[in-house]
Design a protein around this motif. Structure first.
Motif, short mmCIF file in Angstrom:
data_model
loop_
_atom_site.label_atom_id
_atom_site.label_comp_id
_atom_site.label_asym_id
_atom_site.label_seq_id
_atom_site.Cartn_x
_atom_site.Cartn_y
_atom_site.Cartn_z
N ASN A 146 -8.19 9.80 -3.40
CA ASN A 146 -9.20 8.74 -3.47
C ASN A 146 -9.60 8.18 -2.11
O ASN A 146 -10.26 7.15 -2.03
CB ASN A 146 -8.73 7.60 -4.40
N VAL A 147 -9.19 8.84 -1.03
CA VAL A 147 -9.58 8.45 0.31
C VAL A 147 -10.53 9.54 0.82
O VAL A 147 -10.08 10.65 1.11
CB VAL A 147 -8.37 8.29 1.25
N TYR B 39 -3.97 10.09 -1.79
CA TYR B 39 -4.21 9.11 -2.85
C TYR B 39 -3.55 7.83 -2.37
O TYR B 39 -2.35 7.79 -2.13
CB TYR B 39 -3.61 9.53 -4.19
N ARG B 40 -4.37 6.79 -2.19
CA ARG B 40 -3.87 5.50 -1.69
C ARG B 40 -3.86 4.49 -2.82
O ARG B 40 -4.89 4.15 -3.38
CB ARG B 40 -4.72 5.00 -0.55
N PHE B 41 -2.64 4.02 -3.12
CA PHE B 41 -2.50 2.92 -4.09
C PHE B 41 -2.65 1.61 -3.33
O PHE B 41 -1.86 1.32 -2.42
CB PHE B 41 -1.11 2.96 -4.75
N THR B 42 -3.65 0.84 -3.69
CA THR B 42 -3.79 -0.49 -3.12
C THR B 42 -2.97 -1.46 -3.96
O THR B 42 -2.52 -1.12 -5.06
CB THR B 42 -5.26 -0.94 -3.15
N GLU B 43 -2.78 -2.65 -3.45
CA GLU B 43 -2.01 -3.64 -4.19
C GLU B 43 -2.67 -3.93 -5.55
O GLU B 43 -1.98 -4.05 -6.56
CB GLU B 43 -1.86 -4.92 -3.38
N GLN B 44 -3.99 -4.01 -5.56
CA GLN B 44 -4.70 -4.29 -6.81
C GLN B 44 -4.46 -3.18 -7.84
O GLN B 44 -4.15 -3.45 -9.00
CB GLN B 44 -6.20 -4.44 -6.55
N GLU B 45 -4.57 -1.92 -7.42
CA GLU B 45 -4.32 -0.82 -8.34
C GLU B 45 -2.85 -0.81 -8.77
O GLU B 45 -2.53 -0.58 -9.94
CB GLU B 45 -4.68 0.52 -7.71
N TRP B 46 -1.96 -1.08 -7.83
CA TRP B 46 -0.52 -1.09 -8.13
C TRP B 46 -0.22 -2.10 -9.22
O TRP B 46 0.52 -1.83 -10.15
CB TRP B 46 0.27 -1.41 -6.86
N ARG B 47 -0.80 -3.28 -9.12
CA ARG B 47 -0.56 -4.35 -10.09
C ARG B 47 -1.10 -4.01 -11.48
O ARG B 47 -0.66 -4.59 -12.47
CB ARG B 47 -1.16 -5.67 -9.62
N GLN C 202 0.87 -1.17 0.00
CA GLN C 202 0.00 0.00 0.00
C GLN C 202 0.90 1.21 0.00
O GLN C 202 1.91 1.24 0.70
CB GLN C 202 -0.89 0.00 1.23
N LEU C 203 0.57 2.20 -0.80
CA LEU C 203 1.36 3.43 -0.87
C LEU C 203 0.42 4.61 -0.76
O LEU C 203 -0.54 4.71 -1.54
CB LEU C 203 2.12 3.49 -2.19
N ASP C 204 0.68 5.51 0.19
CA ASP C 204 -0.08 6.74 0.34
C ASP C 204 0.74 7.90 -0.21
O ASP C 204 1.91 8.06 0.15
CB ASP C 204 -0.40 7.03 1.80
N VAL C 205 0.12 8.70 -1.08
CA VAL C 205 0.75 9.90 -1.61
C VAL C 205 -0.07 11.09 -1.13
O VAL C 205 -1.30 11.10 -1.28
CB VAL C 205 0.85 9.88 -3.15
N THR C 206 0.60 12.06 -0.53
CA THR C 206 -0.07 13.23 0.05
C THR C 206 0.65 14.49 -0.42
O THR C 206 1.60 14.44 -1.18
CB THR C 206 -0.01 13.18 1.59
N VAL D 283 7.14 0.11 -10.80
CA VAL D 283 6.40 1.18 -11.47
C VAL D 283 7.26 2.44 -11.49
O VAL D 283 7.91 2.78 -10.49
CB VAL D 283 5.07 1.44 -10.74
N LEU D 284 7.29 3.09 -12.63
CA LEU D 284 8.03 4.35 -12.72
C LEU D 284 7.47 5.36 -11.72
O LEU D 284 6.24 5.55 -11.64
CB LEU D 284 7.92 4.94 -14.13
N LEU D 285 8.35 6.01 -11.01
CA LEU D 285 7.94 7.06 -10.07
C LEU D 285 7.19 8.15 -10.83
O LEU D 285 6.20 8.69 -10.32
CB LEU D 285 9.16 7.63 -9.35
N SER D 286 7.61 8.46 -12.05
CA SER D 286 6.93 9.50 -12.83
C SER D 286 5.47 9.12 -13.12
O SER D 286 4.60 9.98 -13.14
CB SER D 286 7.68 9.77 -14.14
N ASP D 287 5.18 7.82 -13.31
CA ASP D 287 3.79 7.38 -13.52
C ASP D 287 2.96 7.56 -12.26
O ASP D 287 1.78 7.94 -12.32
CB ASP D 287 3.74 5.92 -13.96
N VAL D 288 3.56 7.29 -11.10
CA VAL D 288 2.86 7.48 -9.82
C VAL D 288 2.53 8.96 -9.64
O VAL D 288 1.40 9.33 -9.31
CB VAL D 288 3.72 6.96 -8.64
N LEU D 289 3.51 9.82 -9.90
CA LEU D 289 3.31 11.26 -9.72
C LEU D 289 2.28 11.80 -10.70
O LEU D 289 1.47 12.67 -10.36
CB LEU D 289 4.64 11.99 -9.86
#
Length: 166
Positions: free
Chosen positions: A39-40, A46-54, A28-32, A76-82
């Motif tokens: 999405n919370v 924005y919380r990436f769940t394992e399902q979304e991450w995959r 799980q990854l939280d981005v603030t 996953v590329l950090l740029s894609d997460v951002l």
């Protein structure tokens, strides 16, 4: 039982319990911070769940780190997460499960170097025991003059739990 035996048994139980949790910790990854999409409900997260991450596009490269021999990292590329969270800032503060907090990681690094949040090493899923569930990795071997320096080593954050965009 004497006190020493009781203490040893208690320590063994703690290691067993926490060892099991280390293996079972879900990704799980939280981005603030300075982000446009959340999405919370009721938070600015924005919380990436394992399902979304995959479901995110994946990439891989081979590089050595200060803690690993030359290995193939996949994630996953950090740029894609951002991009997914609509990040608007210049730096990142990356926090690990063990409480480590990175100093400023320039957002420009994500695009310039193709930094990834790796979830696998040599085809093996990362766990808390071995740098996971996520490990912020730079392709150090592709850019040795720029990335093989002590001030960059602190940007290789393992056990990543959250990222704050500043």
């Amino acid at each position: 039982m004497n006190k020493l035996a009781t203490l040893a048994r208690g320590l063994a139980l703690v290691l067993f319990v926490f060892g099991g949790l280390a293996q079972a910790t879900p990704m799980q990854l939280d981005v603030t911070g300075n982000i446009q999409r959340t999405n919370v409900p009721g938070t600015h997260v924005y919380r990436f769940t394992e399902q979304e991450w995959r479901s995110m596009p994946r990439t891989q490269f081979t590089t050595a780190t200060n803690w690993t021999p030359s290995s193939q990292f996949s994630g996953v590329l950090l740029s894609d997460v951002l991009s997914k969270v609509g990040a608007k800032g210049t730096t990142l503060r990356v926090t690990a499960h063990d409480g480590y907090v990175s100093y400023a990681v320039p957002i420009s690094d994500a695009h310039r170097y193709g930094v990834i949040l790796a979830d696998q090493i040599n085809g093996k899923q990362l766990t808390l025991r071995d740098f996971g569930p996520l490990f912020l990795v730079y392709p150090r071997d592709r850019f040795p003059k720029e990335l093989n320096r002590s001030e960059v080593a602190g940007r290789f954050v393992w056990q990543v739990k959250s990222i704050e965009v500043r």
